[in-house]
Design an enzyme around this catalytic site. Structure first.
Site, short mmCIF file in Angstrom:
data_model
loop_
_atom_site.label_atom_id
_atom_site.label_comp_id
_atom_site.label_asym_id
_atom_site.label_seq_id
_atom_site.Cartn_x
_atom_site.Cartn_y
_atom_site.Cartn_z
N ASP A 1 110.45 1.64 78.40
CA ASP A 1 110.14 0.76 79.51
C ASP A 1 110.93 1.12 80.77
OD1 ASP A 1 112.69 -0.54 79.47
OD2 ASP A 1 111.94 -2.16 78.20
N GLU B 1 111.21 1.53 71.62
CA GLU B 1 110.26 0.57 72.20
C GLU B 1 108.87 1.13 72.46
OE1 GLU B 1 110.79 -2.59 72.31
OE2 GLU B 1 112.99 -2.82 72.24
N ASP C 1 120.31 -5.20 78.49
CA ASP C 1 120.64 -5.26 77.05
C ASP C 1 122.04 -5.81 76.83
OD1 ASP C 1 118.15 -4.24 76.60
OD2 ASP C 1 118.81 -2.25 76.03
#
Length: 309
Positions: A238, A281, A137
């Site tokens: 994830d 997510e 990220d």
């Protein structure tokens, strides 16, 4: 029989941020609803935690907006105007929650919402961050291969490259020395260069294999706590292996397993330094029987003190 980590009474304020501006796979905006449907309030209650639900931020549908209406000074960042609007309002909600002595638990949405969550958590305190994620990220508008802001929140918060001086996205009271990424296994080349030149601590899955997850999480929590008034826990689903968390937009094989994930969250609870948390997510359109959302609920409960054994 389940037990809680401690008997200290805590109130959690649940804040929904149903965005999918940060990525190009629709459906993640339904994550907050799926997580609530997965029994969040009941599970937190089993951990001895009181909850109050602030509802969801009002987020216009991505299909109704122009992703290129506003562009950064260089490079590309899709839905930049919308991301700023949502994250600014989310930061206010998180700041208010902390001022009222409740712990904010933000439900995403894609990971771009971390810009708002952490900005709010760091508004009145020096904070650290533990980033449970397969990805770094740390992309910027000029390094991103996609323009998707869900790959940029750490870079934005730390003011890296084009993000420097972007007031709504920066968290000056979050120092890179107090950031630890746990479970890393997918990096773009430019992100790798940023990490190598940065004091951010990054623990790959290979290191977890070598040292054990418990030792890595202990070190990560110590890094995030060093000289701070607490830390933010960002849990991207994830981070988990897709065999147990199929409902995510960017799955990466080789993640942590079910028991490892719970143990890590139990360590967070035992440490006691968590200031705020987010679950991001979860994409119900890619999930199987709400399995990923229910696992997110279980892990949140563990982070707030619930025990499996």
């Amino acid at each position: 029989m389940s037990e809680t980590a401690n008997a200290e009474e805590r109130t959690v304020r649940v804040i929904g941020a149903p965005t999918d501006y940060g990525q190009d796979r629709r459906g993640v905006d339904m994550g907050p609803s799926a997580i609530r449907y997965g029994g969040l309030s009941d599970r937190l209650g089993e951990a001895g935690v009181a909850t109050e639900d602030a509802g969801d931020l009002l987020v216009p549908r991505a299909e109704e907006r122009d992703p290129d209406y506003r562009t950064p000074s260089a490079g590309k960042a899709r839905f930049l105007r919308e991301t700023e609007d949502v994250c600014s309002r989310l930061a206010d909600e998180v700041r208010e929650s902390l001022a009222e002595s409740t712990t904010p638990l933000v439900l995403g949405g894609d990971h771009s919402i971390a810009i708002g969550t952490v900005s709010g958590a760091a508004a009145a305190a020096d904070v650290g961050a533990v980033w449970f994620d397969a990805h770094g990220d740390l992309n910027t508008p000029t390094t991103t291969p996609s323009g998707n802001v869900h790959g940029m929140p750490l870079a934005a918060l730390l003011g890296i490259e084009e993000w420097a001086g972007v007031d709504w996205a920066n968290a000056p009271r979050l120092a890179p020395e107090n950031v630890a990424i746990v479970g890393l296994r997918s990096l773009d080349d430019a992100e790798r260069e940023i990490l190598l030149d940065s004091p951010i601590s990054a623990f790959t899955m290979s290191e977890i294999d070598d040292r054990g997850l418990a030792a890595v999480v202990d070190e990560a929590l110590a890094i995030a706590s060093d000289g701070t008034e607490g830390y933010h826990v960002s849990l991207d689903l994830d981070w988990l292996d897709p065999t147990i968390a199929p409902g995510v937009g960017t799955p990466v094989r080789g993640g942590v397993d079910y028991r490892e994930a719970h143990h890590a969250m139990e360590q967070v609870a035992e440490d006691g330094g968590m200031r705020s948390m987010e679950l991001v997510e979860v994409n119900p359109t890619l999930d199987e029987h709400n399995e990923t959302a229910e696992l997110a609920v279980e892990l949140a409960a563990s982070a707030f003190g619930k025990r499996i054994l």
